[in-house]
Design a protein around this motif. Sequence first.
Motif, PDB file in Angstrom:
ATOM      1  N   ARG A 167      -1.325   8.705  13.480  1.00 22.39           N
ATOM      2  CA  ARG A 167      -0.310   8.066  12.633  1.00 22.39           C
ATOM      3  C   ARG A 167       0.151   8.881  11.424  1.00 22.39           C
ATOM      4  O   ARG A 167      -0.368   9.923  11.117  1.00 22.39           O
ATOM      5  CB  ARG A 167      -0.832   6.728  12.138  1.00 22.39           C
ATOM      6  CG  ARG A 167      -2.117   6.776  11.343  1.00 22.39           C
ATOM      7  CD  ARG A 167      -2.471   5.369  10.865  1.00 22.39           C
ATOM      8  NE  ARG A 167      -3.720   5.341  10.156  1.00 22.39           N
ATOM      9  CZ  ARG A 167      -4.903   5.092  10.731  1.00 22.39           C
ATOM     10  NH1 ARG A 167      -4.980   4.857  12.023  1.00 22.39           N
ATOM     11  NH2 ARG A 167      -6.003   5.101  10.003  1.00 22.39           N
ATOM     12  N   ASP A 168       1.127   8.272  10.758  1.00 26.03           N
ATOM     13  CA  ASP A 168       1.669   8.691   9.467  1.00 26.03           C
ATOM     14  C   ASP A 168       2.485   9.996   9.537  1.00 26.03           C
ATOM     15  O   ASP A 168       2.199  10.980   8.823  1.00 26.03           O
ATOM     16  CB  ASP A 168       0.550   8.812   8.404  1.00 26.03           C
ATOM     17  CG  ASP A 168      -0.293   7.546   8.316  1.00 26.03           C
ATOM     18  OD1 ASP A 168       0.197   6.474   8.741  1.00 26.03           O
ATOM     19  OD2 ASP A 168      -1.447   7.621   7.834  1.00 26.03           O
ATOM     20  N   SER A 225       2.871   3.694   8.096  1.00 28.26           N
ATOM     21  CA  SER A 225       3.457   4.703   7.204  1.00 28.26           C
ATOM     22  C   SER A 225       4.260   5.769   7.930  1.00 28.26           C
ATOM     23  O   SER A 225       4.015   6.067   9.104  1.00 28.26           O
ATOM     24  CB  SER A 225       2.347   5.366   6.384  1.00 28.26           C
ATOM     25  OG  SER A 225       1.916   4.456   5.405  1.00 28.26           O
ATOM     26  N   ASN A 285       0.837  -1.200   0.000  1.00 29.45           N
ATOM     27  CA  ASN A 285       0.000   0.000   0.000  1.00 29.45           C
ATOM     28  C   ASN A 285       0.869   1.246   0.000  1.00 29.45           C
ATOM     29  O   ASN A 285       1.710   1.369  -0.904  1.00 29.45           O
ATOM     30  CB  ASN A 285      -1.153  -0.039   1.006  1.00 29.45           C
ATOM     31  CG  ASN A 285      -0.835  -0.283   2.442  1.00 29.45           C
ATOM     32  OD1 ASN A 285      -0.301  -1.327   2.799  1.00 29.45           O
ATOM     33  ND2 ASN A 285      -1.175   0.630   3.315  1.00 29.45           N
ATOM     34  N   GLU A 313      -5.506  10.495   6.912  1.00 25.02           N
ATOM     35  CA  GLU A 313      -4.288   9.676   6.926  1.00 25.02           C
ATOM     36  C   GLU A 313      -3.227  10.355   6.062  1.00 25.02           C
ATOM     37  O   GLU A 313      -3.538  11.181   5.210  1.00 25.02           O
ATOM     38  CB  GLU A 313      -4.570   8.278   6.358  1.00 25.02           C
ATOM     39  CG  GLU A 313      -5.622   7.506   7.138  1.00 25.02           C
ATOM     40  CD  GLU A 313      -5.860   6.088   6.617  1.00 25.02           C
ATOM     41  OE1 GLU A 313      -5.851   5.157   7.430  1.00 25.02           O
ATOM     42  OE2 GLU A 313      -6.055   5.919   5.404  1.00 25.02           O
ATOM     43  N   CYS A 314      -1.992   9.978   6.294  1.00 24.14           N
ATOM     44  CA  CYS A 314      -0.869  10.384   5.421  1.00 24.14           C
ATOM     45  C   CYS A 314      -0.897  11.862   5.025  1.00 24.14           C
ATOM     46  O   CYS A 314      -1.134  12.198   3.851  1.00 24.14           O
ATOM     47  CB  CYS A 314      -0.826   9.524   4.175  1.00 24.14           C
ATOM     48  SG  CYS A 314      -0.628   7.774   4.543  1.00 24.14           S
ATOM     49  N   TRP A 369      -8.420   2.266  -0.888  1.00 23.24           N
ATOM     50  CA  TRP A 369      -8.485   1.493   0.364  1.00 23.24           C
ATOM     51  C   TRP A 369      -9.912   1.082   0.704  1.00 23.24           C
ATOM     52  O   TRP A 369     -10.208  -0.062   0.977  1.00 23.24           O
ATOM     53  CB  TRP A 369      -7.942   2.346   1.494  1.00 23.24           C
ATOM     54  CG  TRP A 369      -6.893   1.733   2.374  1.00 23.24           C
ATOM     55  CD1 TRP A 369      -5.990   2.450   3.114  1.00 23.24           C
ATOM     56  CD2 TRP A 369      -6.617   0.355   2.631  1.00 23.24           C
ATOM     57  NE1 TRP A 369      -5.168   1.572   3.791  1.00 23.24           N
ATOM     58  CE2 TRP A 369      -5.540   0.294   3.520  1.00 23.24           C
ATOM     59  CE3 TRP A 369      -7.162  -0.850   2.188  1.00 23.24           C
ATOM     60  CZ2 TRP A 369      -5.000  -0.902   3.997  1.00 23.24           C
ATOM     61  CZ3 TRP A 369      -6.634  -2.052   2.648  1.00 23.24           C
ATOM     62  CH2 TRP A 369      -5.574  -2.052   3.541  1.00 23.24           C
ATOM     63  N   TYR A 422      -4.130   7.265  -3.822  1.00 20.34           N
ATOM     64  CA  TYR A 422      -4.313   7.433  -2.381  1.00 20.34           C
ATOM     65  C   TYR A 422      -2.959   7.437  -1.675  1.00 20.34           C
ATOM     66  O   TYR A 422      -1.980   6.877  -2.174  1.00 20.34           O
ATOM     67  CB  TYR A 422      -5.190   6.306  -1.813  1.00 20.34           C
ATOM     68  CG  TYR A 422      -5.615   6.602  -0.399  1.00 20.34           C
ATOM     69  CD1 TYR A 422      -6.322   7.774  -0.119  1.00 20.34           C
ATOM     70  CD2 TYR A 422      -5.278   5.773   0.663  1.00 20.34           C
ATOM     71  CE1 TYR A 422      -6.691   8.097   1.177  1.00 20.34           C
ATOM     72  CE2 TYR A 422      -5.650   6.085   1.962  1.00 20.34           C
ATOM     73  CZ  TYR A 422      -6.355   7.251   2.217  1.00 20.34           C
ATOM     74  OH  TYR A 422      -6.710   7.581   3.498  1.00 20.34           O
ATOM     75  N   ALA A 423      -2.945   8.071  -0.497  1.00 22.05           N
ATOM     76  CA  ALA A 423      -1.772   8.076   0.383  1.00 22.05           C
ATOM     77  C   ALA A 423      -0.544   8.707  -0.274  1.00 22.05           C
ATOM     78  O   ALA A 423       0.575   8.438   0.122  1.00 22.05           O
ATOM     79  CB  ALA A 423      -1.449   6.644   0.852  1.00 22.05           C
ATOM     80  N   MET A 464       2.684  -5.186   8.807  1.00 21.14           N
ATOM     81  CA  MET A 464       3.310  -4.238   7.893  1.00 21.14           C
ATOM     82  C   MET A 464       4.817  -4.128   8.076  1.00 21.14           C
ATOM     83  O   MET A 464       5.322  -3.930   9.176  1.00 21.14           O
ATOM     84  CB  MET A 464       2.687  -2.851   8.073  1.00 21.14           C
ATOM     85  CG  MET A 464       1.348  -2.718   7.395  1.00 21.14           C
ATOM     86  SD  MET A 464       1.460  -2.746   5.583  1.00 21.14           S
ATOM     87  CE  MET A 464       0.816  -4.351   5.237  1.00 21.14           C
TER      88      MET A 464
HETATM   89  C1  FRU Z   1      -3.138   4.512   4.606  1.00 21.39           C
HETATM   90  C2  FRU Z   1      -2.864   3.717   5.870  1.00 21.39           C
HETATM   91  C3  FRU Z   1      -2.074   4.540   6.849  1.00 21.39           C
HETATM   92  C4  FRU Z   1      -1.391   3.500   7.671  1.00 21.39           C
HETATM   93  C5  FRU Z   1      -1.114   2.419   6.665  1.00 21.39           C
HETATM   94  C6  FRU Z   1      -1.200   1.024   7.210  1.00 21.39           C
HETATM   95  O1  FRU Z   1      -3.380   3.700   3.501  1.00 21.39           O
HETATM   96  O2  FRU Z   1      -4.083   3.273   6.428  1.00 21.39           O
HETATM   97  O3  FRU Z   1      -2.855   5.435   7.605  1.00 21.39           O
HETATM   98  O4  FRU Z   1      -0.223   3.971   8.270  1.00 21.39           O
HETATM   99  O5  FRU Z   1      -2.046   2.582   5.622  1.00 21.39           O
HETATM  100  O6  FRU Z   1      -0.752   0.088   6.283  1.00 21.39           O
END
Ligand code: FRU
Length: 525
Positions: free
Chosen positions: A186-187, A111, A53, A238-239, A324, A302-303, A81
């Motif tokens: 996170r991230d 991430s 991902n 996220e991210c 996602w 995404y991300a 992960m």
């Molecule tokens: C985004 C996410 C992040 C997380 C990661 C986990 O796609 O959900 O927020 O750190 O993927 O794999």
Amino acid sequence: MMQNRVITLFLAGVFLAAAGCTATRPSGQGAAGYYREQHRPQYHFTPESGWMNDPNGLVYYKGEYHLFYQHYPASTVWGPMHWGHAVSTDLVHWEHLPIALYPDSLGYIFSGSVVIDENNTSGFAPPGSGEKALVAVFTYHNMEYERAGRRDRESQGIAYSLDRGRTWTKYAGNPVLPNKGDVDFRDPKVSWHEPSKRWIMPLAVGDYLEIFVSPDLKKWEYASTFGKNEGAHGGVWECPDLFPLRTLEGAEKWILIQNMGRGAVNGGSGTQYFVGSFDGRTFKNDNPPEKVLWLDYGADNYAGVTYFNAPDNRRILIGWMSNWFDYAQSTPTSTWRSSMTIPRDLWLQYTPEGYRVFQKPTPELASLVKNSRRIGGKTIGETGWKMGVPVLHELDLHFDMKTCSATAYGYKLKNSRGEQVVITVDVRQKTVTIDRSGSGKTSFSAEFPKKHSAPVSFTDVFRMRAYADASSLEVFLADGAACMSETFFPNEDFSEIEFFAEGGSVSLTPMSSVNELKSVWNKQK
Ligand code: FRU
């Protein structure tokens, strides 16, 4: 072999009738050879095998672009992960390297980012060695805590490398930023803020953002919160990414990229951004709180985050080419799952609505062009116009809007089975729509067949650059003002384009071309 056949058609400039096309790749099975499975992208980054991902730790250091990524090597669905790793000297050809970070007793490695600790603020580089430390800042996700229902399951950890990212040592003092009770925390996307001489860390917390600052990457201080009542909140944030961006004339704004798990413009996961200012601690949005800006109107970007330390002040973004929320874990690929987008260069441009982020395919992609054919001067009327195309291609279309009488026009990317992706420019509505409902395998998700649209504005010439790979299309509209990234899974490669116009005609200016692109993975060629 199939590629050769397509090239021949392409060079000859043969116009094919839809029924005349034949399969260009054995359907329903993987062709033999490295990176030759059905649907395997040929010039996008994909993991050799297993699940991928988000892009992580994008950093340019000593002539190498690093691409770390969320990776589960043991399966093609998400799991514990790791950080997979690859490097490139040109953002186009990638070399796979061993996994950089493994899960440990503190959790899975979610991430995060990598920075170059230029001034050795962390002290990780041995004094006097002349070495610089690369420092990875990532989220630990503790599954035992999650199973136990604990809210403090996510915290931030760091690791460093003294050998150009080849090997990593996790910091003994992890976590460097413990959790105060936020389930989603996170991230971290860290960068250096020179005016305040601090590291800055935007971090996604629930559906808003917190910013932390640090002198040394080890001690982090809370600085501010942004976004509780700004932008879109259809899902968890996220991210994030926070960076200055310039216009070609030199005006500068701070951009906050904010990925959002669901409820984006395309219905599922997507990426919004904010334009504003940043003083080292606090981000201020220039736009009204309810204004939402989207980085991509397609379903599959995404991300996305940008490179730390890219040369020449470039701001290069790579996203994960999937969705996602809607279907990431069920796309019909075999030994691997999902791809990155092509890298894009971002810049700031002033528009009648204010400053906006524009994007274009990274110029290094030009090295992939192996044949180029002008297709300008054609007028597309109600009878349409067809041509054979290589599976891997870039279409650079310049539509003459001064003479356009069509109410809608566009093209269909097709195969001999009648499967197709349709790109429609609606002249009156001022939109571009991608319809992949008839593109082949779509039944793995009820969301996948839905159409997606981007708003556009027209000048005298409307430019559309479209990058097609075996299972994706990235369309850059109106010189980068809008972008749409979409995947598809046809039962046979797309090998034909059919232009169409409704209610009148539209012409392609002489600048228009179709460029055949090379595979970067197929070593036999
Ligand atoms: C985004 C996410 C992040 C997380 C990661 C986990 O796609 O959900 O927020 O750190 O993927 O794999």
